[in-house]
Design a protein around this motif. Structure first.
Motif, PDB file in Angstrom:
ATOM      1  N   PHE A  97       0.835  -1.207   0.000  1.00 37.21           N
ATOM      2  CA  PHE A  97       0.000   0.000   0.000  1.00 37.21           C
ATOM      3  C   PHE A  97       0.869   1.257   0.000  1.00 37.21           C
ATOM      4  O   PHE A  97       0.595   2.213  -0.742  1.00 37.21           O
ATOM      5  N   VAL A  98       1.921   1.257   0.826  1.00 44.68           N
ATOM      6  CA  VAL A  98       2.845   2.396   0.846  1.00 44.68           C
ATOM      7  C   VAL A  98       3.525   2.554  -0.518  1.00 44.68           C
ATOM      8  O   VAL A  98       3.716   3.671  -1.005  1.00 44.68           O
ATOM      9  N   ALA A  99       3.877   1.433  -1.136  1.00 42.61           N
ATOM     10  CA  ALA A  99       4.494   1.491  -2.468  1.00 42.61           C
ATOM     11  C   ALA A  99       3.533   2.081  -3.489  1.00 42.61           C
ATOM     12  O   ALA A  99       3.944   2.856  -4.372  1.00 42.61           O
ATOM     13  N   VAL A 100       2.250   1.755  -3.375  1.00 42.73           N
ATOM     14  CA  VAL A 100       1.248   2.316  -4.289  1.00 42.73           C
ATOM     15  C   VAL A 100       1.151   3.824  -4.096  1.00 42.73           C
ATOM     16  O   VAL A 100       1.076   4.586  -5.071  1.00 42.73           O
ATOM     17  N   LEU A 101       1.172   4.276  -2.838  1.00 39.97           N
ATOM     18  CA  LEU A 101       1.121   5.710  -2.566  1.00 39.97           C
ATOM     19  C   LEU A 101       2.342   6.422  -3.150  1.00 39.97           C
ATOM     20  O   LEU A 101       2.250   7.564  -3.615  1.00 39.97           O
ATOM     21  N   LEU A 107       1.765   1.161 -10.603  1.00 35.45           N
ATOM     22  CA  LEU A 107       1.921  -0.101  -9.889  1.00 35.45           C
ATOM     23  C   LEU A 107       0.600  -0.857  -9.820  1.00 35.45           C
ATOM     24  O   LEU A 107       0.566  -2.083  -9.950  1.00 35.45           O
ATOM     25  N   VAL A 108      -0.476  -0.115  -9.641  1.00 33.17           N
ATOM     26  CA  VAL A 108      -1.801  -0.739  -9.602  1.00 33.17           C
ATOM     27  C   VAL A 108      -2.115  -1.404 -10.935  1.00 33.17           C
ATOM     28  O   VAL A 108      -2.584  -2.548 -10.994  1.00 33.17           O
ATOM     29  N   SER A 109      -1.857  -0.707 -12.031  1.00 31.74           N
ATOM     30  CA  SER A 109      -2.165  -1.264 -13.348  1.00 31.74           C
ATOM     31  C   SER A 109      -1.319  -2.495 -13.658  1.00 31.74           C
ATOM     32  O   SER A 109      -1.738  -3.362 -14.423  1.00 31.74           O
ATOM     33  N   ARG A 110      -0.143  -2.584 -13.037  1.00 29.04           N
ATOM     34  CA  ARG A 110       0.733  -3.726 -13.290  1.00 29.04           C
ATOM     35  C   ARG A 110       0.379  -4.950 -12.439  1.00 29.04           C
ATOM     36  O   ARG A 110       0.655  -6.086 -12.846  1.00 29.04           O
ATOM     37  N   LEU A 111      -0.208  -4.736 -11.256  1.00 28.17           N
ATOM     38  CA  LEU A 111      -0.423  -5.831 -10.312  1.00 28.17           C
ATOM     39  C   LEU A 111      -1.890  -6.198 -10.092  1.00 28.17           C
ATOM     40  O   LEU A 111      -2.188  -7.274  -9.574  1.00 28.17           O
ATOM     41  N   ALA A 112      -2.809  -5.330 -10.443  1.00 21.99           N
ATOM     42  CA  ALA A 112      -4.226  -5.584 -10.175  1.00 21.99           C
ATOM     43  C   ALA A 112      -4.767  -6.710 -11.045  1.00 21.99           C
ATOM     44  O   ALA A 112      -4.210  -7.047 -12.092  1.00 21.99           O
ATOM     45  N   MET A 113      -5.871  -7.270 -10.598  1.00 23.43           N
ATOM     46  CA  MET A 113      -6.536  -8.328 -11.336  1.00 23.43           C
ATOM     47  C   MET A 113      -7.301  -7.746 -12.523  1.00 23.43           C
ATOM     48  O   MET A 113      -8.119  -6.837 -12.391  1.00 23.43           O
ATOM     49  N   LEU A 142      -3.049  -5.839  -2.832  1.00 29.01           N
ATOM     50  CA  LEU A 142      -3.016  -4.500  -3.419  1.00 29.01           C
ATOM     51  C   LEU A 142      -4.232  -3.691  -2.976  1.00 29.01           C
ATOM     52  O   LEU A 142      -5.367  -4.158  -3.059  1.00 29.01           O
ATOM     53  N   HIS A 143      -3.990  -2.459  -2.488  1.00 25.27           N
ATOM     54  CA  HIS A 143      -5.064  -1.547  -2.092  1.00 25.27           C
ATOM     55  C   HIS A 143      -4.701  -0.136  -2.535  1.00 25.27           C
ATOM     56  O   HIS A 143      -3.522   0.222  -2.585  1.00 25.27           O
ATOM     57  N   GLN A 144      -5.723   0.656  -2.801  1.00 23.55           N
ATOM     58  CA  GLN A 144      -5.514   2.048  -3.198  1.00 23.55           C
ATOM     59  C   GLN A 144      -6.027   3.043  -2.166  1.00 23.55           C
ATOM     60  O   GLN A 144      -5.441   4.104  -1.974  1.00 23.55           O
TER      61      GLN A 144
END
Length: 298
Positions: A97-101, A107-113, A142-144
């Motif tokens: 989550f910190v990495a996403v921030l 990162l979300v587009s690369r790891l999300a389902m 993964l969370h946003q």
């Protein structure tokens, strides 16, 4: 909800007798061998009660050291820190989550389902069907939004420790990961192929299902978990919240199935039944992914 019948005059309502004191009726069973035990024979264990013989076996009398280690209702080793795996899972989720921030939506587009869609940045195909199978797992960590990770981690903190204690660490992490995978596999099948999905909710709902199964196995009051699960299911299907109900439902089903095998496996063939069930669930999920991929590519 289990309850004891007050009328013992008819055979069909008669409770079993304690295995050591046949004349004493009881509704309590040893959590390890499942033999009926009366109050005199009940010895408090980490989860429920055990009979004197199982406690004696766990204490090291006349057996090898490996066999003498106390076991949980699912056959796992008793541990002092019942939150070790929970803390590790929580740390992984918070770190991501910190990495996403820090990194942002990339990162979300690369790891999300996501099943199968065109990346608007590169105009190339992405998704599980394009060979990015890791998304079935990475999206579960993964969370946003703060509320999203806050709710999931709070549920993990409260639901996880009793399950980690009752199942043992290896069985608990297996349950968690299979539930997460089950939620994403159902998402792969039922959600629109170009919609992103992320979060630990599938795994969390697997813990809900496992908790219900464990409480039923221990003959505990089912009302608290039933109310909590019911509330969460209602929220899941409320319109306008954009909740991936597929992940919730898939995780719930897989969690309940795996937990049932873990806590109800016969003691004589416990390991084989537990491993066999987990492998069968994993194989079924993988086959479902292969079939769905062939449909999307076809």
């Amino acid at each position: 909800m289990d309850h004891q019948q007050g009328d013992h005059g008819q055979g069909q309502h008669q409770l079993p007798g304690c295995y050591r004191h046949k004349e004493r009726e009881t509704g309590i069973s040893c959590t390890r061998c499942e033999r009926p035990i009366c109050p005199e024979c009940m010895i408090s264990a980490s989860v429920g009660y055990q009979c004197p013989e199982c406690v004696r076996e766990g204490s090291g009398t006349g057996h090898s050291p490996a066999a003498n280690q106390p076991r949980t209702v699912a056959g796992g080793l008793l541990v002092s820190d019942t939150r070790l795996v929970v803390k590790i899972l929580l740390a992984i989720n918070v770190t991501v989550f910190v990495a996403v921030l820090a990194v942002g939506d990339d990162l979300v587009s690369r790891l999300a389902m996501i099943a199968y869609a065109i990346d608007p940045g590169t105009f190339s195909m992405v998704g599980v069907a394009d060979g990015q199978w890791y998304r079935l797992v990475t999206s579960a960590f993964l969370h946003q939004e703060f509320w999203h990770i806050g709710f999931n981690m709070m549920a993990l903190w409260f639901l996880g420790p009793p399950l980690e204690q009752a199942l043992g660490r290896v069985r608990f992490i297996t349950l968690y990961l299979l539930s997460a995978l089950g939620g994403n596999v159902l998402t792969y099948w039922l959600m629109a192929q170009n919609v992103l999905s992320l979060g630990a909710s599938g795994a969390i709902f697997g813990l809900f299902g496992a908790t219900a199964v464990l409480m039923r196995r221990m003959r505990s009051d089912m009302r608290p978990i039933a109310v909590l699960l019911g509330i969460n299911l209602v929220i899941t299907f409320l319109p306008g919240l954009n909740i991936a109900w597929q992940a919730h439902l898939g995780g719930l089903i897989v969690g309940a199935v795996v937990a049932y095998a873990l806590v109800h496996a016969p003691r004589q063939s416990r390991t084989a039944v537990q491993y066999g069930t987990c492998l069968a669930v994993l194989a079924l999920l993988l086959v479902a992914c292969v079939v769905r991929t062939s449909i999307l590519l076809g």
